[in-house]
Design an enzyme around this catalytic site. Structure first.
Site, mmCIF file in Angstrom:
data_model
loop_
_atom_site.group_PDB
_atom_site.id
_atom_site.type_symbol
_atom_site.label_atom_id
_atom_site.label_comp_id
_atom_site.label_asym_id
_atom_site.label_seq_id
_atom_site.Cartn_x
_atom_site.Cartn_y
_atom_site.Cartn_z
ATOM 1 N N ASP C 220 27.603 13.582 -10.714
ATOM 2 C CA ASP C 220 26.443 14.449 -10.923
ATOM 3 C C ASP C 220 25.390 14.085 -9.880
ATOM 4 O OD1 ASP C 220 23.984 15.454 -11.662
ATOM 5 O OD2 ASP C 220 24.123 14.874 -13.763
ATOM 6 N N LYS C 246 16.013 21.858 -7.321
ATOM 7 C CA LYS C 246 15.499 20.496 -7.166
ATOM 8 C C LYS C 246 15.448 20.082 -5.701
ATOM 9 C CE LYS C 246 17.503 18.920 -11.556
ATOM 10 N NZ LYS C 246 16.382 18.823 -12.502
HETATM 11 C C1 LIG Z 1 20.823 13.834 -13.234
HETATM 12 C C2 LIG Z 1 20.725 15.262 -13.623
HETATM 13 N N1 LIG Z 1 21.845 15.940 -13.937
HETATM 14 C C3 LIG Z 1 21.816 17.237 -14.280
HETATM 15 C C4 LIG Z 1 20.634 17.933 -14.332
HETATM 16 C C5 LIG Z 1 20.681 19.355 -14.752
HETATM 17 O O1 LIG Z 1 20.300 20.206 -13.728
HETATM 18 P P1 LIG Z 1 20.083 21.755 -14.068
HETATM 19 O O2 LIG Z 1 19.050 21.795 -15.152
HETATM 20 O O3 LIG Z 1 19.595 22.334 -12.796
HETATM 21 O O4 LIG Z 1 21.389 22.273 -14.517
HETATM 22 C C6 LIG Z 1 19.438 17.273 -14.003
HETATM 23 C C7 LIG Z 1 18.124 17.937 -14.024
HETATM 24 O O5 LIG Z 1 17.588 18.341 -15.028
HETATM 25 C C8 LIG Z 1 19.499 15.909 -13.658
HETATM 26 O O6 LIG Z 1 18.373 15.234 -13.364
#
Ligand SMILES: Cc1ncc(COP(=O)(O)O)c(C=O)c1O
Ligand SMILES: Cc1ncc(COP(=O)(O)O)c(C=O)c1O
Lengths: 427, 142, 427, 142
Positions: C220, C246
């Protein structure tokens, strides 16, 4: 040929065209990498609206404004920007609910597109509820979004998939529908307006039949919501879906409407942040509707832009939008039927949505589309994601002209001239 | 930079080959035959190739099929072009050779139509020479 | 307090700030419905970048330019606009592939966000491949996006879910990892950079361990790709995911990287248009990679905007971006550790990503965040989608300041003053 | 139009009630007790209510729990406010009554914290009067 005396358009087309800068483009020369110089030739005639519509300035502005002044992640934030973004994003759900006659935001889930909405229900409801002995009723004019999805979920669950026949005129054979839909029908998925035939299906009548047998009905509104007033309550749909990019909105957003009690009973679909209430290493509990179905950072800018698109369309008035397209569809139908060697699919000109799919004898649809493109006329050529229907029609592909609020009779004249040019080239 | 395509795609030559395809049909005495399709246009092409006794030089080519003008004209022209070529020369043909043969720029979305017949001929030759096996039907990809 | 002599920033912060008009906002008064007048007070200090980053002008322009000049549906279109849009959309895949070290576009699938990427693999691979006897290895610091997803897929398939321990310093206990990962480990899903602890995990080492046992690893990268150079080949990840919003990009797009042969063998996920090659009423065949996994009208404008975001970041240089955040993280860590009653989670200041999650004794994180907001300082308060990790830390919530290319030491000073204010208010 | 919230949220009164909660604890002779939580802040509140002999008038209220200043101060103030009120009057309290009681604007994202105690007291009364059943824990929703 001499056009008959023409009634005025239901809406002020010139004013509308002013809202869409892309309509000022000239095309027809070499294709360029976007942004580089190009050898343009003729003013664009854009008749590919059933694939995607263009985006008026107020919608583009709403997107830019979001990023420039209150971009933020939603829901979880206490700070100022996050509150502004959250309110705007939640309001967008309310606006959509109002637009299609849903009870409230809890019935409105934002997805990526219509296709994802269909898959959401197939996965979250279908995988859990369907089994051998059940059947799912589709129509022969379904878009691949529902056809392939339920076909594959049928294979996985053992449920049988049935197809309501399309008759000679491109209409659903309702007697056949009444035969196919029985007490084992767990779900019917029916396209509201066919993106190939232009047929407007009697979805309310189908909903009644399905409900009489205790099943649920999913109505694919991708081609209806952009073009006519729609009320999901009136048609009594259990699920209803459409896409932002076909209704003056952005790419990357679709809507799944679901009756509250149906959504309430469904398992979640995507798992992750925003859709949970409580998480431990062992298990999780789910958020309230609609957030239970919106996992992860949602389509914030796209939701806000969809709100702006709905405002734009309602300012024109959905009755007016519908009337304008009706004028164009009938005109196009009439002009194209002047040619004996042009085959048009679907019902007659005064009883169809604002699109016309056709073929010219001896000219492959892809060649036709290339030649129209030489005249700066943009139409779609192919199977329009209804391959099985095309098989049934006995053609590999067709050309499709589809209209929207900014199109004119003159553009249809250009189309018809270009079609005539292709006929002669291939004669 | 232009990517090509557009107005010129249906120059006389293409239309002529589409309307009056050369070497159209099937060969009873083909050394090898192969078929393929381009799902994006629904084009289908079958190519029958007869080699000379050296097993290397192409003696005669026939094609049959259905589809858009670009795919069918390209097959027709190719059937003429291939006569007298060796299998190695066939194997070396690339997309540029096809567009050069067609004499027109092909727009990016139609390139699959243009190269279908060449691809089918090449795959047929490879199957014949045992360089690949178990390829049922050639499908054009980007 | 007297700041030590300060080294220059690795990048030209003032120039960068000029690219982000939102940083000129003033906030802190009443929250307003976007667009209405507001009683603004102080210049925004935006320290919520781990939730979402802001969007520089070139990216906003790329979006507006798409809608204003070559908006069109992709793939299926022969006409001019569709060709332009198709090329730009496909190029965006190539650009992403290059950016993270993938072999090519066939390894790059555009999703809605990181969360959907994680679910795509859980559904398309997990549902088909996992069963009783298998295990999935996660870490205690996983984001809900992977934690909840694999937890629920584990429940459905009977696979066991295991969690690698996080030690006192907020690092993975690698001995524990080696214990947990065994020959029955079918999948490991590991966060590259923790969004709560700021820990940078040894994903390459974990990949080796998992691969030695014949399993696959999903990394991730939601918090790594925006902030540091990343090479998926070097770390030998089978899957890798991140989000556009992000990393200076738009909402509504995420990326799933997958090794070609792994994606090739996987079943599709969403069904519909664009992802099929051939459809009959009875069955369907799938398109090539990556389109097999992109059903329906894709996130066209978002893909093109992500391309622009990557261009923007690479112009700054990912090493430079990383260095700038390192300076800020260490400064923030040092300043906050001046206070005995401030608890900071995760590893020390010189060994962490650019974010700091903390609590002030006696002040609930949400109260702290509200008070910081009164000082126009935007931080996130809550569990940051790592509830189980917060349980383990023994707190319900924490406040998190997270930095990006446009942040400065002065903004961190403002943060620290505001924190001090909260301490005194609640003393 | 402003939606409220912001700078004033921590006026002296709130901080005072947070630091020095009134009626904090549990009642052994409560007529009814109920608990609830606000997952967004992790706030928990338990409310114990003792009624007068008429079974309608609130004699005494105690609360216990954990969470942010807004939720705990709101519970403390409510415990004072409810004494002498009837169950009907409790049932009629809405969000405006709570913010009026708090004397500050509450920002939209914190409103769940503010109304938690009221919600718990109302649900507890409804359970007691048999108007609802099988509600284990109150969870605040938007
Ligand atoms: C480490 C991590 N994984 C996954 C996510 C999920 O990203 P998204 O909300 O863009 O799907 C985030 C952010 O919220 C994150 O910080
Ligand atoms: C009738 C119909 N259903 C579904 C879709 C799929 O919409 P999308 O591609 O936005 O998911 C379309 C458009 O392509 C359509 O015309």
């Amino acid at each position: 040929m001499e056009a008959p005396e023409q009634e005025p358009y239901p809406l002020d087309v010139e004013a509308v065209r002013g809202d869409f800068p892309i309509l000022q483009r000239k095309v027809g020369g070499d294709v360029t990498i976007p942004g580089e110089d190009e050898a343009d030739t003729e003013p664009l005639v854009y008749l590919d609206n059933a694939a995607t519509s263009h985006t008026p300035e107020p919608v583009v502005d709403a997107i830019a404004d979001y990023y420039r002044s209150y971009n933020s992640n939603v829901h979880r934030g206490i700070h100022h920007l996050s509150q502004e973004a959250s309110i705007a994003y939640e309001n967008a759900h309310d606006r959509v609910a109002e637009f299609v006659g849903a009870a409230g935001r809890e019935e409105v889930v934002f997805t990526k597109n219509t296709t994802e909405a269909e898959n959401l229900v197939a996965y979250a409801w279908g995988l859990n509820e369907l089994g051998p002995g059940d059947n799912v009723v589709l129509t022969e004019m379904e878009h691949h979004a529902s056809l392939v999805t339920w076909q594959q979920i049928g294979k996985r669950t053992g449920a049988e998939v049935r197809f309501v026949r399309v008759d000679e005129d491109g209409r659903l054979d309702m007697d056949h529908a009444r035969e196919l839909i029985d007490d084992d029908t767990a779900m019917a998925s029916v396209v509201h307006v066919s993106n190939t035939l232009g047929t407007v299906n009697p979805v309310g009548e189908l909903a009644d039949i399905v409900h009489d047998h205790g099943g649920l009905i999913f109505v694919d509104g991708a081609q209806s919501v952009p073009h006519m007033p729609v009320d999901v309550g009136e048609m009594d749909a259990d699920f209803f879906a459409f896409s932002g990019h076909k209704m003056c909105g952005p790419t990357g957003i679709g809507v799944l409407y679901g009756k509250e009690h149906v959504l309430e009973e469904m398992e979640p679909y995507l798992y992750g942040g925003e859709m949970i209430r409580k998480v431990t290493f062992e298990d999780s509990q789910w958020e309230d509707l609609p957030w239970k179905f919106e996992a992860g950072t949602p389509v914030i800018a796209q939701g806000i832009a969809l709100h702006a698109a709905i405002d734009y369309l309602e300012e024109l008035g959905m009755e007016t939008v519908h009337a304008h397209e009706g004028v164009l569809a009938e005109y196009a139908y009439d002009r194209l039927t002047e040619y004996d060697d042009v085959d048009i699919y679907g019902p007659p000109g005064d009883d169809r949505a604002g699109l016309v799919a056709f073929n010219v004898d001896g000219v492959h649809a892809h060649d036709l589309s290339s030649i129209l493109n030489d005249h700066a006329v943009a139409v779609r050529a192919g199977d329009h994601c209804t391959q099985p229907l095309h098989d049934k029609l006995g053609v590999a592909a067709s050309a499709r002209a589809s209209f929207y609020v900014y199109n004119t009779r003159e553009e249809i004249d250009t189309l018809v001239e270009a079609v005539d040019d292709a006929r002669q080239l291939f004669a | 930079m232009g990517i090509g395509g557009g107005s010129d795609m249906y120059r006389q030559q293409i239309l002529d080959h589409y309307k009056n395809p050369r070497n159209h049909g099937t060969l009873d005495d083909a050394t090898f035959s192969h078929s393929g399709e381009n799902p994006s246009c629904g084009d289908t092409i079958r190519v029958d190739v007869r080699l000379e006794d050296d097993g290397e030089t192409i003696d005669y080519v026939a094609f049959s099929g259905d589809g858009c003008a670009i795919s069918q004209a390209s097959a027709s022209m190719l059937s003429e072009r291939l006569r007298g070529m060796t299998l190695d020369e066939l194997a070396a043909m690339d997309t540029d050779d096809v567009t050069e043969m067609l004499g027109v720029d092909i727009s990016p979305m139609r390139i699959k139509c243009a190269v279908l017949a060449r691809q089918v001929a090449q795959d047929g030759a490879k199957l014949h020479e045992g360089e690949i096996d178990d390829l049922d039907v050639t499908i054009t990809e980007d």
